[in-house]
Write an enzyme that holds these catalytic residues in place. Structure first.
Site, short mmCIF file in Angstrom:
data_model
loop_
_atom_site.label_atom_id
_atom_site.label_comp_id
_atom_site.label_asym_id
_atom_site.label_seq_id
_atom_site.Cartn_x
_atom_site.Cartn_y
_atom_site.Cartn_z
N ASN A 9 0.85 -1.19 0.00
CA ASN A 9 0.00 0.00 0.00
C ASN A 9 0.90 1.25 0.00
O ASN A 9 1.71 1.43 0.91
CB ASN A 9 -0.89 -0.05 1.24
CG ASN A 9 -1.84 1.12 1.30
OD1 ASN A 9 -1.42 2.26 1.10
ND2 ASN A 9 -3.09 0.87 1.59
N HIS A 12 1.01 6.15 1.89
CA HIS A 12 1.81 7.08 2.69
C HIS A 12 2.99 7.69 1.94
O HIS A 12 3.64 8.60 2.44
CB HIS A 12 2.19 6.43 4.02
CG HIS A 12 0.96 6.11 4.81
ND1 HIS A 12 0.05 7.10 5.17
CD2 HIS A 12 0.41 4.94 5.22
CE1 HIS A 12 -0.97 6.53 5.79
NE2 HIS A 12 -0.77 5.23 5.83
N HIS A 45 -5.57 3.45 -1.52
CA HIS A 45 -6.89 3.70 -0.94
C HIS A 45 -7.33 5.10 -1.35
O HIS A 45 -6.70 6.08 -0.97
CB HIS A 45 -6.79 3.58 0.59
CG HIS A 45 -8.11 3.67 1.30
ND1 HIS A 45 -8.28 3.27 2.61
CD2 HIS A 45 -9.34 4.10 0.90
CE1 HIS A 45 -9.55 3.45 2.97
NE2 HIS A 45 -10.20 3.97 1.95
N ARG A 47 -9.63 7.79 -0.65
CA ARG A 47 -10.57 8.20 0.40
C ARG A 47 -11.44 9.36 -0.08
O ARG A 47 -11.03 10.12 -0.95
CB ARG A 47 -9.78 8.66 1.65
CG ARG A 47 -9.20 7.52 2.42
CD ARG A 47 -8.55 8.00 3.71
NE ARG A 47 -8.34 6.89 4.59
CZ ARG A 47 -9.23 6.46 5.49
NH1 ARG A 47 -10.36 7.09 5.67
NH2 ARG A 47 -8.97 5.41 6.22
N ARG A 51 -7.15 12.67 1.12
CA ARG A 51 -6.08 13.25 1.92
C ARG A 51 -4.69 12.73 1.54
O ARG A 51 -3.70 13.34 1.87
CB ARG A 51 -6.33 13.05 3.40
CG ARG A 51 -6.31 11.62 3.85
CD ARG A 51 -6.68 11.60 5.33
NE ARG A 51 -6.60 10.31 5.91
CZ ARG A 51 -7.50 9.83 6.74
NH1 ARG A 51 -8.56 10.56 7.06
NH2 ARG A 51 -7.36 8.64 7.26
N GLU A 72 -8.48 0.19 -2.75
CA GLU A 72 -9.32 0.10 -1.56
C GLU A 72 -10.27 1.29 -1.58
O GLU A 72 -9.82 2.43 -1.83
CB GLU A 72 -8.47 0.18 -0.29
CG GLU A 72 -7.54 -1.01 -0.11
CD GLU A 72 -6.55 -0.79 1.03
OE1 GLU A 72 -5.83 -1.75 1.31
OE2 GLU A 72 -6.49 0.31 1.60
N THR A 103 -8.40 2.84 8.57
CA THR A 103 -9.55 1.93 8.64
C THR A 103 -9.50 1.19 9.98
O THR A 103 -8.44 0.71 10.38
CB THR A 103 -9.47 0.90 7.48
OG1 THR A 103 -9.15 1.60 6.29
CG2 THR A 103 -10.77 0.16 7.30
N GLU A 153 -10.76 -10.04 2.56
CA GLU A 153 -9.52 -9.61 3.20
C GLU A 153 -9.80 -9.60 4.69
O GLU A 153 -10.66 -8.85 5.18
CB GLU A 153 -9.07 -8.22 2.73
CG GLU A 153 -7.80 -7.81 3.47
CD GLU A 153 -7.11 -6.58 2.90
OE1 GLU A 153 -7.32 -6.25 1.71
OE2 GLU A 153 -6.37 -5.94 3.66
N HIS A 193 -3.70 -5.13 7.66
CA HIS A 193 -3.90 -4.01 8.58
C HIS A 193 -3.04 -4.19 9.82
O HIS A 193 -3.20 -5.14 10.57
CB HIS A 193 -5.36 -3.79 9.00
CG HIS A 193 -5.61 -2.33 9.18
ND1 HIS A 193 -5.17 -1.65 10.29
CD2 HIS A 193 -6.14 -1.41 8.36
CE1 HIS A 193 -5.46 -0.39 10.14
NE2 HIS A 193 -6.03 -0.19 8.97
N1 PXP Z 1 -5.88 -3.52 4.09
C1 PXP Z 1 -6.86 -2.59 4.17
C2 PXP Z 1 -8.23 -2.98 3.77
C3 PXP Z 1 -6.57 -1.28 4.59
O1 PXP Z 1 -7.57 -0.37 4.67
C4 PXP Z 1 -5.25 -0.94 4.91
C5 PXP Z 1 -4.92 0.47 5.31
O2 PXP Z 1 -5.11 1.31 4.21
C6 PXP Z 1 -4.26 -1.95 4.81
C7 PXP Z 1 -4.61 -3.23 4.42
C8 PXP Z 1 -2.83 -1.66 5.15
O3 PXP Z 1 -2.72 -1.42 6.51
P1 PXP Z 1 -1.33 -0.93 7.10
O4 PXP Z 1 -1.03 0.39 6.47
O5 PXP Z 1 -1.56 -0.86 8.56
O6 PXP Z 1 -0.30 -1.97 6.72
#
Ligand code: PXP
Length: 239
Positions: A9, A12, A45, A47, A51, A72, A103, A153, A193
């Site tokens: 992901n 960030h 993701h 949003r 942001r 996402e 999330t 997931e 997550h």
């Molecule tokens: N899976 C989902 C559905 C998420 O919403 C997120 C956060 O955007 C992640 C995985 C990744 O989580 P993390 O950034 O804590 O690794």
């Protein structure tokens, strides 16, 4: 050696860019590095408040990077439109609340079932694979199957937060049982997550796991060792 895939992901990367409302660091460049370092899929993701990831990021990554793109998003009309426009390979429907930092947990499939099944059908018909972000509860796995999802997931948030505490084994067991049920129902199996370099191995060890989606820990580690090393290290500890 496990054949488990890593979705990285890159939200960030965009968070950092937005710190200066600048062009850098560029999610397109990050996506290329991820895929050249052993990452198997790019996760973003989109949003409602935009942001971090913007619509243009999805479009730019789609147009300029060869690889699997996983979006996402909340189960809303606005997001459905975005998915149909930018055509990710797959979508994970997630709950979204205005003031959350990230999330917090899985979808409430009992109360949101009809809108989720509609959007799942529309995206599936457009050739986009759909997973639902769910807590590791048997009723949610069965509901995801009944709503027409291709995959679930499993939310690993509670497991991650219970790391090193008594609760951890119970949470791992819940995830293992949920995974077992998902496979029995022939659903694809993803999890994510809060996973990091320390807590990921037991989750990667769950039988039948197809994908782990990880963001924050990899991008944080990248600050010190570079994105290439951060991705390849995560891939290594998953195997
Ligand atoms: N899976 C989902 C559905 C998420 O919403 C997120 C956060 O955007 C992640 C995985 C990744 O989580 P993390 O950034 O804590 O690794």
């Amino acid at each position: 050696m496990r054949n488990i895939k890593l979705g990285v992901n890159i939200d960030h990367i965009a968070t950092l860019r937005e710190g200066r409302k600048s062009k850098n660091p560029d999610p397109v460049e990050a996506a290329r590095v991820v895929l050249n370092s052993g990452g198997d899929m790019i996760v973003m993701h989109l949003r409602h408040d935009r942001r971090h990831i913007k619509d243009s990021d999805i479009q730019n990554v789609r147009e300029n990077v060869k690889g699997i793109i996983h979006l996402e998003m909340a189960a809303t009309k606005e997001m459905e439109k975005a998915a149909l426009k930018y055509r990710p390979d797959s979508v994970c429907l997630v709950p979204e609340f205005p003031d959350e930092v990230t999330t917090r947990g899985g979808l409430k499939l009992k109360s949101k079932g009809s809108e989720i099944s509609k959007i799942t059908k529309t995206l599936s018909e457009a050739g986009i694979e759909v997973s639902l972000f769910v807590d590791p509860e048997p009723q949610d796995i069965r509901a995801a199957h009944n709503l027409g999802a291709d995959a679930v997931e499993l939310c690993t948030n509670v497991y991650s937060e219970s790391w090193g505490k008594k609760l951890q084994n119970r949470e791992l067991e819940k995830l293992q049982l949920a995974a077992y049920l998902a496979k029995e129902l022939k659903l694809g199996l993803h999890a994510g997550h809060g996973l990091d370099y320390y807590n990921v191995a037991p989750i990667a060890g769950i039988e039948g796991m197809d994908f782990l989606n990880i963001g924050f820990s990899i991008i944080s580690r990248a600050v010190f060792v570079g994105l290439k090393n951060a991705v390849s290290e995560m891939k290594r500890v998953m195997q």
